[in-house]
Scaffold this motif. Structure first.
Motif, PDB file in Angstrom:
ATOM      1  N   ASP A   1      -5.480  -6.527  -0.042  1.00  4.79           N
ATOM      2  CA  ASP A   1      -5.470  -5.342  -0.568  1.00  4.79           C
ATOM      3  C   ASP A   1      -6.332  -4.526  -2.188  1.00  4.79           C
ATOM      4  O   ASP A   1      -5.779  -3.930  -2.903  1.00  4.79           O
ATOM      5  CB  ASP A   1      -3.777  -5.056  -1.309  1.00  4.79           C
ATOM      6  CG  ASP A   1      -3.127  -3.691  -1.134  1.00  4.79           C
ATOM      7  OD1 ASP A   1      -4.112  -3.032  -0.771  1.00  4.79           O
ATOM      8  OD2 ASP A   1      -2.338  -3.780  -2.058  1.00  4.79           O
TER       9      ASP A   1
ATOM     10  N   ARG B   1       0.385  -1.913  -0.052  1.00  4.10           N
ATOM     11  CA  ARG B   1       0.185   0.204  -0.386  1.00  4.10           C
ATOM     12  C   ARG B   1       0.458   1.246  -0.099  1.00  4.10           C
ATOM     13  O   ARG B   1       0.650   2.440  -0.386  1.00  4.10           O
ATOM     14  CB  ARG B   1      -0.777   0.065   1.593  1.00  4.10           C
ATOM     15  CG  ARG B   1      -1.924  -1.113   1.569  1.00  4.10           C
ATOM     16  CD  ARG B   1      -2.428  -1.167   2.666  1.00  4.10           C
ATOM     17  NE  ARG B   1      -2.735  -1.981   3.427  1.00  4.10           N
ATOM     18  CZ  ARG B   1      -4.213  -3.272   3.038  1.00  4.10           C
ATOM     19  NH1 ARG B   1      -4.873  -3.246   2.292  1.00  4.10           N
ATOM     20  NH2 ARG B   1      -3.775  -4.317   4.408  1.00  4.10           N
TER      21      ARG B   1
ATOM     22  N   ARG C   1      -9.996   0.312   0.621  1.00  5.39           N
ATOM     23  CA  ARG C   1      -8.994  -0.897  -0.168  1.00  5.39           C
ATOM     24  C   ARG C   1      -9.310  -2.122   1.028  1.00  5.39           C
ATOM     25  O   ARG C   1     -10.046  -1.986   2.458  1.00  5.39           O
ATOM     26  CB  ARG C   1      -7.933  -0.675  -0.412  1.00  5.39           C
ATOM     27  CG  ARG C   1      -7.490   0.581  -0.989  1.00  5.39           C
ATOM     28  CD  ARG C   1      -6.178   0.180  -1.339  1.00  5.39           C
ATOM     29  NE  ARG C   1      -5.187  -1.383  -2.399  1.00  5.39           N
ATOM     30  CZ  ARG C   1      -5.345  -0.586  -3.368  1.00  5.39           C
ATOM     31  NH1 ARG C   1      -5.584   0.331  -4.214  1.00  5.39           N
ATOM     32  NH2 ARG C   1      -4.906  -1.910  -4.226  1.00  5.39           N
TER      33      ARG C   1
END
Length: 325
Positions: free
Chosen positions: A279, A129, A274
């Motif tokens: 993810d 991320r 998310r």
């Protein structure tokens, strides 16, 4: 919080460093299944136990760290690791919040190899991320409990300093979905499993065309799960017919399954949503929606979701969540 009584031999431990230990300790104490949390100092130079003043000097190598003892029958290690990442900024190399210096660095320290494997797997998802990542993942070298003044500090000092948003404590205490059950598959498996549109949306951040996905108008009772991992995300109970053109929900089934970040793409300033373990790019969340029962709209791409009808939930392993739909 549970007490340490019978069955304590089955308890496990993990160590979290994330800025001031007062907030990290209180956060972990909020989790059902955590039996103890102790503020202290970890992974510094060997020798006698350091004092708070010595650690604050930045010359001892110790970091403010919380020892977390948990019952794995009630809460999993991935749940604790993902919660920890929600409480810190992994991109901050100088500390956390107002706390600056090496003694406030971020880290996860493990005391056995089984825990190490789990921590690394969850960290790999979190690392995806961020463009920069400054969280130590290391074996525990040493740990000394901090002075009594620092134990349960926020419990004893209501309104005391804390760099962690207080709402996260309530989210931690109401966790329903265990991330351990929904690991992210390999990239090859994801590519094989998803359609081209699902892959484009979940992995590359694309967006479904408005009014194009069947789930936009789905009205049956059931659960909406991450198309990549199967992690439960939304319930039909919180779905409403929105004029936006995408599946819209007023709340997730468990806020802990959501990861939020600022999105400045396309000349806009939005909050991206998310999924925790996969993810996956899900969509965006907006406030001030007059059509939403809560005033909040989770505007989600149908291609990011899979719908599990109520009558199939138990068969597919979601029986414990049937009360939510």
């Amino acid at each position: 919080m549970q007490q340490m009584d019978e069955g304590s031999e089955a308890f496990r431990e993990i160590y979290f460093a994330g800025g001031c230990f007062w907030g990290v300790e209180e956060l972990m104490r909020s989790v059902q299944g955590v039996v103890d949390a102790v503020s202290g100092y970890a992974n510094g130079r060997s020798g006698p136990a350091p004092s708070y003043e010595e650690v604050c000097s930045g010359r001892t190598g110790f970091s403010e760290t919380v020892k977390v003892v948990y019952n794995p029958a009630r809460v999993s290690l991935p749940a604790l690791v993902f919660l920890f990442f929600r409480a810190i900024d992994p991109t901050d190399s100088g500390g956390q919040g107002n706390d600056r210096g090496t003694q406030y660095r971020s880290g996860i320290y493990y005391s056995d190899e089984e825990s190490a494997v789990v921590v690394r797997r969850a960290t790999d998802v979190e690392r995806r991320r961020h463009s920069a990542f400054y969280v130590e993942i290391l074996p525990l070298l040493n740990f000394y409990p901090a002075e009594e003044f620092h134990q349960r500090y926020l419990e004893k000092h209501e309104g005391g300093y804390c760099h962690i948003p207080r709402e996260l404590f309530s989210y931690a205490g109401s966790m329903r979905v265990d991330p351990q059950q929904y690991p992210r598959p390999s990239d090859a498996e994801i590519s094989r499993r998803l359609s081209s549109q699902e892959f484009s949306v979940t992995q590359e951040g694309a967006t479904d065309l408005p009014h194009s996905h069947p789930l936009t108008t789905e009205v049956r009772r059931g659960l909406y799960v991450d198309a990549v991992t199967g992690e439960p995300l939304f319930s039909s109970r919180d779905k409403y017919q929105s004029s936006c053109g995408w599946p819209a929900f007023s709340e997730p089934v468990d806020r802990n399954t959501m990861v939020f970040s600022e999105d400045r793409s396309h000349g806009m300033r939005r909050t991206e949503v998310r999924s925790r373990t996969g993810d996956s790019h899900l969509g965006h969340v907006f406030g001030g929606d007059e059509e939403s029962p809560s005033g909040v709209r989770f505007c989600i791409n149908g291609s990011s979701l899979r719908f599990v009808p109520y009558e199939r939930m138990e068969e597919e392993g979601y029986g414990e969540l049937m009360d939510l739909v």
